[in-house]
Design a protein around this motif. Sequence first.
Motif, PDB file in Angstrom:
ATOM      1  N   MET A   1       0.843  -1.193   0.000  1.00  0.00           N
ATOM      2  CA  MET A   1       0.000   0.000   0.000  1.00  0.00           C
ATOM      3  C   MET A   1       0.885   1.251   0.000  1.00  0.00           C
ATOM      4  N   GLU A   2       0.518   2.220  -0.783  1.00  0.00           N
ATOM      5  CA  GLU A   2       1.242   3.491  -0.814  1.00  0.00           C
ATOM      6  C   GLU A   2       0.717   4.398   0.299  1.00  0.00           C
ATOM      7  N   TYR A   3       1.639   5.191   0.893  1.00  0.00           N
ATOM      8  CA  TYR A   3       1.255   6.131   1.938  1.00  0.00           C
ATOM      9  C   TYR A   3       1.697   7.530   1.533  1.00  0.00           C
ATOM     10  N   ARG A   4       0.874   8.518   1.859  1.00  0.00           N
ATOM     11  CA  ARG A   4       1.183   9.897   1.523  1.00  0.00           C
ATOM     12  C   ARG A   4       1.005  10.783   2.748  1.00  0.00           C
ATOM     13  N   TYR A   5       1.804  11.857   2.793  1.00  0.00           N
ATOM     14  CA  TYR A   5       1.615  12.833   3.861  1.00  0.00           C
ATOM     15  C   TYR A   5       0.280  13.537   3.648  1.00  0.00           C
ATOM     16  N   LEU A   6      -0.419  13.778   4.740  1.00  0.00           N
ATOM     17  CA  LEU A   6      -1.696  14.478   4.647  1.00  0.00           C
ATOM     18  C   LEU A   6      -1.476  15.951   4.937  1.00  0.00           C
ATOM     19  N   GLY A   7      -1.498  16.742   3.877  1.00  0.00           N
ATOM     20  CA  GLY A   7      -1.355  18.180   4.037  1.00  0.00           C
ATOM     21  C   GLY A   7      -0.012  18.584   4.612  1.00  0.00           C
ATOM     22  N   HIS A   8      -0.031  19.674   5.383  1.00  0.00           N
ATOM     23  CA  HIS A   8       1.195  20.265   5.931  1.00  0.00           C
ATOM     24  C   HIS A   8       1.566  19.601   7.260  1.00  0.00           C
ATOM     25  N   SER A   9       1.682  18.281   7.253  1.00  0.00           N
ATOM     26  CA  SER A   9       2.008  17.565   8.489  1.00  0.00           C
ATOM     27  C   SER A   9       2.911  16.388   8.183  1.00  0.00           C
ATOM     28  N   GLY A  10       3.369  15.755   9.244  1.00  0.00           N
ATOM     29  CA  GLY A  10       4.152  14.536   9.095  1.00  0.00           C
ATOM     30  C   GLY A  10       3.294  13.302   9.187  1.00  0.00           C
ATOM     31  N   LEU A  11       1.971  13.484   9.182  1.00  0.00           N
ATOM     32  CA  LEU A  11       1.040  12.362   9.294  1.00  0.00           C
ATOM     33  C   LEU A  11       0.918  11.649   7.961  1.00  0.00           C
ATOM     34  N   LYS A  12       1.191  10.348   7.973  1.00  0.00           N
ATOM     35  CA  LYS A  12       1.076   9.560   6.747  1.00  0.00           C
ATOM     36  C   LYS A  12      -0.186   8.713   6.783  1.00  0.00           C
ATOM     37  N   VAL A  13      -0.926   8.756   5.677  1.00  0.00           N
ATOM     38  CA  VAL A  13      -2.149   7.965   5.546  1.00  0.00           C
ATOM     39  C   VAL A  13      -2.079   7.140   4.278  1.00  0.00           C
ATOM     40  N   SER A  14      -2.749   6.001   4.298  1.00  0.00           N
ATOM     41  CA  SER A  14      -2.795   5.150   3.108  1.00  0.00           C
ATOM     42  C   SER A  14      -3.530   5.878   1.994  1.00  0.00           C
ATOM     43  N   VAL A  15      -3.053   5.688   0.768  1.00  0.00           N
ATOM     44  CA  VAL A  15      -3.647   6.392  -0.368  1.00  0.00           C
ATOM     45  C   VAL A  15      -5.090   5.966  -0.586  1.00  0.00           C
ATOM     46  N   LEU A  16      -5.433   4.784  -0.119  1.00  0.00           N
ATOM     47  CA  LEU A  16      -6.817   4.318  -0.119  1.00  0.00           C
ATOM     48  C   LEU A  16      -7.245   4.182   1.337  1.00  0.00           C
ATOM     49  N   SER A  17      -8.379   4.754   1.679  1.00  0.00           N
ATOM     50  CA  SER A  17      -8.870   4.693   3.054  1.00  0.00           C
ATOM     51  C   SER A  17     -10.293   4.149   3.070  1.00  0.00           C
ATOM     52  N   LEU A  18     -10.792   3.867   4.254  1.00  0.00           N
ATOM     53  CA  LEU A  18     -12.111   3.243   4.396  1.00  0.00           C
ATOM     54  C   LEU A  18     -13.008   4.121   5.249  1.00  0.00           C
ATOM     55  N   GLY A  19     -14.182   4.446   4.717  1.00  0.00           N
ATOM     56  CA  GLY A  19     -15.120   5.302   5.426  1.00  0.00           C
ATOM     57  C   GLY A  19     -16.361   4.558   5.889  1.00  0.00           C
ATOM     58  N   GLY A  20     -17.019   5.122   6.890  1.00  0.00           N
ATOM     59  CA  GLY A  20     -18.191   4.478   7.469  1.00  0.00           C
ATOM     60  C   GLY A  20     -19.516   5.052   7.020  1.00  0.00           C
ATOM     61  N   TRP A  21     -19.506   5.920   5.979  1.00  0.00           N
ATOM     62  CA  TRP A  21     -20.746   6.554   5.531  1.00  0.00           C
ATOM     63  C   TRP A  21     -21.652   5.548   4.828  1.00  0.00           C
ATOM     64  N   VAL A  22     -22.917   5.561   5.177  1.00  0.00           N
ATOM     65  CA  VAL A  22     -23.994   4.769   4.572  1.00  0.00           C
ATOM     66  C   VAL A  22     -23.912   3.281   4.926  1.00  0.00           C
ATOM     67  N   GLU A 198      -0.609  27.557  -1.602  1.00  0.00           N
ATOM     68  CA  GLU A 198      -0.208  28.511  -0.571  1.00  0.00           C
ATOM     69  C   GLU A 198      -0.145  27.897   0.829  1.00  0.00           C
ATOM     70  N   PHE A 199      -1.078  26.995   1.137  1.00  0.00           N
ATOM     71  CA  PHE A 199      -1.173  26.474   2.500  1.00  0.00           C
ATOM     72  C   PHE A 199      -0.778  25.006   2.627  1.00  0.00           C
ATOM     73  N   LYS A 200      -0.454  24.378   1.483  1.00  0.00           N
ATOM     74  CA  LYS A 200      -0.136  22.936   1.501  1.00  0.00           C
ATOM     75  C   LYS A 200      -1.268  22.133   2.141  1.00  0.00           C
ATOM     76  N   MET A 201      -2.498  22.557   1.902  1.00  0.00           N
ATOM     77  CA  MET A 201      -3.653  21.873   2.463  1.00  0.00           C
ATOM     78  C   MET A 201      -3.792  20.469   1.890  1.00  0.00           C
ATOM     79  N   GLY A 202      -4.156  19.513   2.733  1.00  0.00           N
ATOM     80  CA  GLY A 202      -4.347  18.146   2.280  1.00  0.00           C
ATOM     81  C   GLY A 202      -5.727  17.944   1.686  1.00  0.00           C
ATOM     82  N   ALA A 203      -5.880  16.857   0.935  1.00  0.00           N
ATOM     83  CA  ALA A 203      -7.167  16.520   0.324  1.00  0.00           C
ATOM     84  C   ALA A 203      -7.483  15.052   0.577  1.00  0.00           C
ATOM     85  N   ALA A 204      -8.532  14.824   1.348  1.00  0.00           N
ATOM     86  CA  ALA A 204      -9.063  13.477   1.565  1.00  0.00           C
ATOM     87  C   ALA A 204     -10.401  13.437   0.833  1.00  0.00           C
ATOM     88  N   VAL A 205     -10.452  12.766  -0.288  1.00  0.00           N
ATOM     89  CA  VAL A 205     -11.636  12.865  -1.152  1.00  0.00           C
ATOM     90  C   VAL A 205     -12.560  11.665  -0.977  1.00  0.00           C
TER      91      VAL A 205
END
Length: 334
Positions: A1-22, A198-205
């Motif tokens: 699994m690939e991991y990427r930094y989330l925004g302007h932090s040292g937090l790494k998250v998997s490029v694919l994530s799992l949500g609980g909606w619906v 400008e802000f290095k904002m992360g995107a969790a889509v």
Amino acid sequence: MEYRYLGHSGLKVSVLSLGGWVNFGRVSPDVTLKCMQVAFENGINYFDTAEVYDGGKSEIDMGNAIKKLGWKRSDFVISTKLFWGGKGPNDRGLSRKHIIEGLNASLKRLELDYVDIVYAHRPDPDTPMTEIVRAFNHVINQGKAFYWGTSEWPAHQIVEAYGVANQLLLIPPLAEQTQYNLFHRERVEQEYMTLFKEFKMGAAVWSPLAGGILTGKHNERIAEDSRLALEGNAVMQRLREGLLSEEGKIKIEKIKRLRPIADKVRMSPAQLAIAWCIKQTNINTVITGASKPEQIEENIQAVKLVGRLTPDILEEIESILKNRLPPEFNFRDC
């Protein structure tokens, strides 16, 4: 699994994530546990939920699954979202009262001491931005969250939040959680571009499959056992209505034309749609949903197949979609 930094932090998250909606909170707790287990065992380390998902039951079932699976807390990242916490006069919105009480309630349902990220689920025009930014920083200072973010906020309000945070020497939002897929592109590819630069904002889509439409299983009729068929969900209702419109019929034709491309690169239509999202610039993680483990296994394959989306294939896709946004206009080029 690939991991990427989330925004302007040292937090790494998997490029694919799992949500609980619906799904989570509606399927049985055992199915939720199995889905999360399969995801984690395949390298997914980021899980997302919200206080509003199935009236809090999504948080309860996901929290119970984490507890039963015995995961080491530092090995996973979890987020929840606050805005719709109940029917009381102070159970909605982003007041300091609801942010503090709402997060406390979420943590109780999750049976966790803290979440990694807490999102403002929607913008709140009735609460001053200073109050919102201070309240999220308060729960961070209490150790109940490490970061905070926004979800479906217009760019100008995110800029305002950054301005308040900078002026008061507080922590700004880390990431925006927004809808993004082959048919829904403008916000990520145009409105948020300055935020990324400008802000290095992360995107969790979220909604990479457009509520399941991009799987192709709704091409002839809405599948009865699908999320799209759910009654009582405003988002799904809008998607159903849109699918029956003239614009919806055009989308169906485009989906049919995308199928040969998926076949050519040996992907399912769903994998093609997810891989396309992963491939795009500024995307840190793609939040997927699942009602059974097999769906997660299929989605995970999309990560492994991203390399098949060569520039030529991407151009073939664009030739069908015809919705690529023009580059930012520069008056110097006139």
